[in-house]
Motif scaffolding. Structure first.
Motif, PDB file in Angstrom:
ATOM      1  N   SER A   1     -17.356   8.501  35.038  1.00  0.00           N
ATOM      2  CA  SER A   1     -18.101   8.393  33.782  1.00  0.00           C
ATOM      3  C   SER A   1     -19.498   8.985  33.925  1.00  0.00           C
ATOM      4  O   SER A   1     -19.986   9.696  33.038  1.00  0.00           O
ATOM      5  CB  SER A   1     -18.193   6.926  33.350  1.00  0.00           C
TER       6      SER A   1
ATOM      7  N   TRP B   1     -19.169  12.668  34.014  1.00  0.00           N
ATOM      8  CA  TRP B   1     -18.950  13.172  32.652  1.00  0.00           C
ATOM      9  C   TRP B   1     -20.283  13.304  31.917  1.00  0.00           C
ATOM     10  O   TRP B   1     -20.534  14.302  31.240  1.00  0.00           O
ATOM     11  CB  TRP B   1     -18.006  12.245  31.908  1.00  0.00           C
TER      12      TRP B   1
ATOM     13  N   HIS C   1     -16.650   8.857  24.904  1.00  0.00           N
ATOM     14  CA  HIS C   1     -16.247   8.327  26.217  1.00  0.00           C
ATOM     15  C   HIS C   1     -16.476   6.811  26.275  1.00  0.00           C
ATOM     16  O   HIS C   1     -15.634   6.079  26.817  1.00  0.00           O
ATOM     17  CB  HIS C   1     -17.038   9.006  27.332  1.00  0.00           C
TER      18      HIS C   1
ATOM     19  N   LEU D   1     -13.743   3.729  27.032  1.00  0.00           N
ATOM     20  CA  LEU D   1     -13.912   2.540  27.865  1.00  0.00           C
ATOM     21  C   LEU D   1     -13.620   1.279  27.070  1.00  0.00           C
ATOM     22  O   LEU D   1     -12.976   0.343  27.565  1.00  0.00           O
ATOM     23  CB  LEU D   1     -15.340   2.482  28.422  1.00  0.00           C
TER      24      LEU D   1
ATOM     25  N   LEU E   1      -9.645  10.893  34.476  1.00  0.00           N
ATOM     26  CA  LEU E   1      -9.762   9.658  33.700  1.00  0.00           C
ATOM     27  C   LEU E   1      -8.381   9.158  33.276  1.00  0.00           C
ATOM     28  O   LEU E   1      -8.115   7.952  33.275  1.00  0.00           O
ATOM     29  CB  LEU E   1     -10.658   9.884  32.483  1.00  0.00           C
TER      30      LEU E   1
ATOM     31  N   SER F   1     -18.144  -1.856  32.040  1.00  0.00           N
ATOM     32  CA  SER F   1     -18.197  -0.954  30.882  1.00  0.00           C
ATOM     33  C   SER F   1     -19.597  -0.928  30.277  1.00  0.00           C
ATOM     34  O   SER F   1     -20.098   0.143  29.894  1.00  0.00           O
ATOM     35  CB  SER F   1     -17.174  -1.392  29.828  1.00  0.00           C
TER      36      SER F   1
ATOM     37  N   ILE G   1     -21.839   1.199  32.468  1.00  0.00           N
ATOM     38  CA  ILE G   1     -21.595   2.622  32.226  1.00  0.00           C
ATOM     39  C   ILE G   1     -22.238   3.046  30.907  1.00  0.00           C
ATOM     40  O   ILE G   1     -22.867   4.114  30.823  1.00  0.00           O
ATOM     41  CB  ILE G   1     -20.084   2.909  32.198  1.00  0.00           C
TER      42      ILE G   1
END
Length: 330
Positions: free
Chosen positions: A85, A88, A112, A116, A211, A302, A305
């Protein structure tokens, strides 16, 4: 996931109290029959019981090792998701050109975060073999909150996807899969506009494939339970041992002196509780995404991120990190 030093003993006893009540009954009845009703024949030599206990110990140890491996693999997968992540985020920001008023970076990064979100909601869905619906786990659930159980996916996705994309994704069964598909479609459009170099496009697509791979690994753990034959024989052996333990202790404590046979009750409870507790710990570890106190903290990861990626966009109004509740981090 428990982030405290240990589970408090009172919480652990509260969690196992029903089994302790059952063990007490199974221990008191043969002791009373032996001492008050003089049914000396119910005593069993300790050797066959020890053999059953040895088999139970082996199978419990095997199960706990395998369920720990499932939990550790799940944690490794989400560690890879964290790394991918962040990769990315930097690749989107540094390698994709933005047209005026397009907000391409934000679209790709927010989408993205939506992936998640959809993935963690899918992983929290109930399966028939999971244990979160058992009474002792429902009672312990008062110590923490599972955001995916109290919130709606629609409300969460609306923050990161356009209305058109949200409607498209919600019409699908595997929502996370189709969010990645939208990402790939967007990358292709950007490549056709000349906003992505061919080699960069390939690298970004490879990252999407990675992913997908991590999502597939999560789904494998989620959708394939610890084999039921091993779970069943583990439970059978432990329960059989719990029933036999007091019958084997009667003669042993009687040898120590008059009326010491009553020590069968406390020691029988302790021995049976140890085996039963090991079996329950393994059970609570075998499904690392079900929403239990020993889950992988995918909600917290999550959010971490999300904060990292939104900071890459130089945003300042960020959601707070997820904090543990009663030392349980979800």
């Amino acid at each position: 996931m428990n982030v405290g030093r240990i589970y408090p003993l009172k919480e652990f006893l509260y969690w196992t109290r029903r089994e302790v009540y059952l063990i007490a009954v199974l221990t008191i009845i043969p002791t009373v029959l032996y001492e008050y009703f003089d049914l000396k024949w119910i005593a069993i030599p300790w050797v066959p019981i020890a053999l059953v206990g040895t088999a139970a110990a082996f199978i419990v140890g095997f199960k706990n090792t395998q369920t720990y491996n499932r939990a550790w693999e799940a944690r490794q997968i989400w560690g890879a998701i964290v790394n991918s992540s962040r990769a990315w985020g930097i690749m989107v920001k540094d390698f994709i050109k933005e047209e005026i008023n397009e907000n391409i970076h934000q679209q790709l990064i927010y989408r993205h975060i939506g992936w998640l979100t959809a993935l963690r909601y899918q992983l929290r869905e109930a399966r028939t073999w999971e244990n979160s619906n058992k009474s002792y786990n429902k009672e312990y659930a008062k110590y923490f909150i599972i955001p995916e159980k109290v919130g709606k996916l629609e409300d969460e996705l609306g923050q990161f996807l356009s209305a058109e994309e949200e409607a498209y994704v919600l019409s699908k069964k595997n929502r996370a899969t189709h969010i990645i598909s939208l990402q790939s479609k967007h990358l292709r459009e950007l490549k056709e506009k000349g906003l992505i170099e061919p080699l960069t496009y390939i690298e970004l697509e490879n990252l999407l494939v990675n992913l997908y791979e991590q999502q597939g690994k999560c789904e494998r753990i989620k959708n394939f339970p610890y084999p039921r034959q091993f779970a069943s024989v583990n439970l059978f052996f432990v329960r059989l041992f719990m029933i036999l333990v007091p019958f084997g202790m009667l003669k042993e404590f009687e040898k120590l002196g008059e009326h010491l046979v009553w020590l069968t009750i406390p020691f029988g409870i302790v021995v049976s509780w140890v085996f039963m507790s090991m079996e329950k710990v393994g059970e609570s570890t075998e499904n690392p995404f079900e929403g239990g106190a020993n889950d992988i903290p995918i909600t917290s990861m999550s959010r971490t991120i999300e904060i990292d990626l939104r900071e890459m966009l130089d945003e300042t109004e960020l959601p707070p990190p997820i904090q543990p509740l009663h030392n349980i981090l979800m």
